[in-house]
Design a protein around this motif. Structure first.
Motif, short mmCIF file in Angstrom:
data_model
loop_
_atom_site.label_atom_id
_atom_site.label_comp_id
_atom_site.label_asym_id
_atom_site.label_seq_id
_atom_site.Cartn_x
_atom_site.Cartn_y
_atom_site.Cartn_z
N TRP A 1 0.83 -1.21 0.00
CA TRP A 1 0.00 0.00 0.00
C TRP A 1 0.86 1.26 0.00
O TRP A 1 0.52 2.25 -0.64
CB TRP A 1 -0.95 0.00 1.20
CG TRP A 1 -2.15 -0.87 1.02
CD1 TRP A 1 -2.50 -1.98 1.75
CD2 TRP A 1 -3.17 -0.71 0.04
NE1 TRP A 1 -3.67 -2.51 1.28
CE2 TRP A 1 -4.11 -1.76 0.24
CE3 TRP A 1 -3.40 0.20 -0.99
CZ2 TRP A 1 -5.25 -1.90 -0.56
CZ3 TRP A 1 -4.54 0.07 -1.78
CH2 TRP A 1 -5.44 -0.97 -1.56
N VAL A 2 1.99 1.21 0.71
CA VAL A 2 2.90 2.36 0.67
C VAL A 2 3.44 2.54 -0.74
O VAL A 2 3.50 3.66 -1.27
CB VAL A 2 4.06 2.18 1.67
CG1 VAL A 2 5.09 3.30 1.50
CG2 VAL A 2 3.54 2.19 3.11
N ASP A 3 3.82 1.43 -1.39
CA ASP A 3 4.32 1.51 -2.76
C ASP A 3 3.25 2.06 -3.70
O ASP A 3 3.55 2.83 -4.62
CB ASP A 3 4.76 0.12 -3.25
CG ASP A 3 6.03 -0.37 -2.56
OD1 ASP A 3 6.74 0.48 -1.96
OD2 ASP A 3 6.31 -1.58 -2.62
N GLU A 4 2.00 1.65 -3.46
CA GLU A 4 0.89 2.14 -4.29
C GLU A 4 0.70 3.65 -4.11
O GLU A 4 0.45 4.37 -5.08
CB GLU A 4 -0.39 1.39 -3.93
CG GLU A 4 -1.64 1.86 -4.68
CD GLU A 4 -1.61 1.55 -6.17
OE1 GLU A 4 -2.49 2.04 -6.89
OE2 GLU A 4 -0.70 0.82 -6.63
N MET A 5 0.83 4.11 -2.87
CA MET A 5 0.76 5.55 -2.62
C MET A 5 1.81 6.29 -3.44
O MET A 5 1.51 7.31 -4.07
CB MET A 5 0.99 5.85 -1.13
CG MET A 5 -0.19 5.61 -0.23
SD MET A 5 0.25 5.99 1.50
CE MET A 5 0.73 7.71 1.38
N VAL A 6 3.04 5.78 -3.43
CA VAL A 6 4.13 6.43 -4.16
C VAL A 6 3.85 6.43 -5.65
O VAL A 6 4.04 7.44 -6.35
CB VAL A 6 5.47 5.73 -3.86
CG1 VAL A 6 6.58 6.28 -4.74
CG2 VAL A 6 5.83 5.89 -2.38
N ARG A 7 3.37 5.30 -6.19
CA ARG A 7 3.07 5.23 -7.62
C ARG A 7 2.00 6.24 -8.01
O ARG A 7 2.13 6.93 -9.03
CB ARG A 7 2.62 3.81 -7.99
CG ARG A 7 3.73 2.77 -8.04
CD ARG A 7 3.26 1.49 -8.71
NE ARG A 7 2.26 0.80 -7.92
CZ ARG A 7 2.53 -0.14 -7.00
NH1 ARG A 7 3.81 -0.47 -6.76
NH2 ARG A 7 1.57 -0.74 -6.34
N GLU A 8 0.94 6.30 -7.20
CA GLU A 8 -0.15 7.24 -7.51
C GLU A 8 0.32 8.68 -7.42
O GLU A 8 0.01 9.51 -8.27
CB GLU A 8 -1.33 7.00 -6.55
CG GLU A 8 -2.01 5.65 -6.71
CD GLU A 8 -2.67 5.52 -8.06
OE1 GLU A 8 -3.77 6.06 -8.25
OE2 GLU A 8 -2.08 4.88 -8.95
N HIS A 9 1.08 8.98 -6.37
CA HIS A 9 1.58 10.34 -6.20
C HIS A 9 2.49 10.74 -7.36
O HIS A 9 2.35 11.82 -7.94
CB HIS A 9 2.33 10.47 -4.87
CG HIS A 9 3.02 11.79 -4.70
ND1 HIS A 9 4.34 11.99 -5.07
CD2 HIS A 9 2.57 12.99 -4.22
CE1 HIS A 9 4.67 13.24 -4.83
NE2 HIS A 9 3.63 13.87 -4.32
N ASP A 10 3.42 9.86 -7.71
CA ASP A 10 4.37 10.17 -8.77
C ASP A 10 3.70 10.31 -10.13
O ASP A 10 4.22 11.01 -11.02
CB ASP A 10 5.46 9.09 -8.84
CG ASP A 10 6.39 9.13 -7.63
OD1 ASP A 10 6.29 10.09 -6.84
OD2 ASP A 10 7.20 8.18 -7.47
N ALA A 11 2.56 9.65 -10.29
CA ALA A 11 1.81 9.75 -11.55
C ALA A 11 0.86 10.94 -11.55
O ALA A 11 0.14 11.17 -12.52
CB ALA A 11 1.02 8.46 -11.79
N GLY A 12 0.85 11.69 -10.43
CA GLY A 12 -0.03 12.86 -10.36
C GLY A 12 -1.48 12.52 -10.10
O GLY A 12 -2.37 13.33 -10.36
N ARG A 13 -1.71 11.33 -9.56
CA ARG A 13 -3.08 10.90 -9.28
C ARG A 13 -3.34 10.95 -7.77
O ARG A 13 -2.40 10.90 -6.97
CB ARG A 13 -3.32 9.47 -9.79
CG ARG A 13 -3.23 9.35 -11.31
CD ARG A 13 -3.68 7.96 -11.76
NE ARG A 13 -2.77 6.91 -11.31
CZ ARG A 13 -1.78 6.40 -12.04
NH1 ARG A 13 -1.56 6.86 -13.26
NH2 ARG A 13 -1.01 5.43 -11.56
#
Length: 235
Positions: free
Chosen positions: A124-136
């Protein structure tokens, strides 16, 4: 002004009701600036965060408009008295409740989390980072992390309570105040807080897990109330 002291146990709605009543009675004229937040807090015998939450409720009710850097002003055409709207629990109360409940939940997780539970939290932490970095938006992954902690305790009631407290954050006052303080920009502190919590749980450190969760939520509370501008965050 004929203000009356407000019982702290009655929350921000009572402050909003009193100020709103004065506006509708003409004590404050359309276009008039309301007293400063600190002055209202003193006159009403409540904390400044309570006044801030009341201002948000009055804004939602269509009675005032808040001008950044200038203060709160009575709208030129204040809304007529309407049926009460459920603006939600006090943001301060919600976050204080989360500190109490999720702090203990994290401590329990430090004793019970399995390798699979820890992997879920990390994902879930990794998912947060992916979403944030993608601007979502990364709010859903944020919730997923906190629910994964609760699930690792093996107590289904705790999962329900944590989820319910999160849903309270969708209420109008919490939502508008979050936007006003730009809570979504709080990315670095949020990620650091999650990593500290995860490290403590993975290390089976109950006290550290409790303290890390409380520090994380305290930082959010301080951002919502403006406390971080006046004093260091802490418990």
């Amino acid at each position: 002004m004929p203000f009356q002291p407000v019982d702290n146990r009655r929350l921000y709605e009572q402050v909003a009701d009193q100020i709103g009543g004065l506006i509708r009675k003409g004590e404050f004229r359309p276009g008039q600036r309301l007293p400063a937040e600190r002055n209202l807090a003193k006159m009403l015998a409540v904390s400044r965060p309570v006044v801030r939450e009341a201002m948000i409720a009055l804004e939602i009710a269509g009675l005032i408009e808040v001008r950044t850097g200038s203060g709160a002003f009575v709208r030129e055409k204040p809304a007529e008295a309407a049926e009460a709207v459920n603006t939600g629990h006090s943001p301060s109360d919600i976050l204080n409740a989360r500190m109490l409940i999720e702090g203990e939940t994290a401590a329990l997780a430090a004793s019970r989390a399995t390798p699979e539970d820890l992997a879920a939290m990390a994902e879930w932490v990794d998912e947060m980072v992916r979403e944030h970095d993608a601007g979502r938006p990364w709010r859903a992954a944020d919730l997923g992390f906190h629910l994964a902690i609760a699930r690792s305790t093996g107590n289904a009631a705790l999962v329900s309570v944590v989820d319910r407290l999160w849903q309270e954050q969708h209420a109008p006052v919490f939502t508008l105040l979050s936007e006003r303080v730009r809570l979504s920009d709080n990315w670095d502190a949020t990620l650091r807080g999650h990593m500290n919590i995860l490290d403590a749980i993975a290390g089976a450190k109950r006290s550290a897990a409790r303290d890390s969760m409380r520090a994380h939520l305290r930082q959010v509370l301080d951002a919502m109330t403006g406390a971080e501008k006046k004093e260091p965050a802490g418990l």
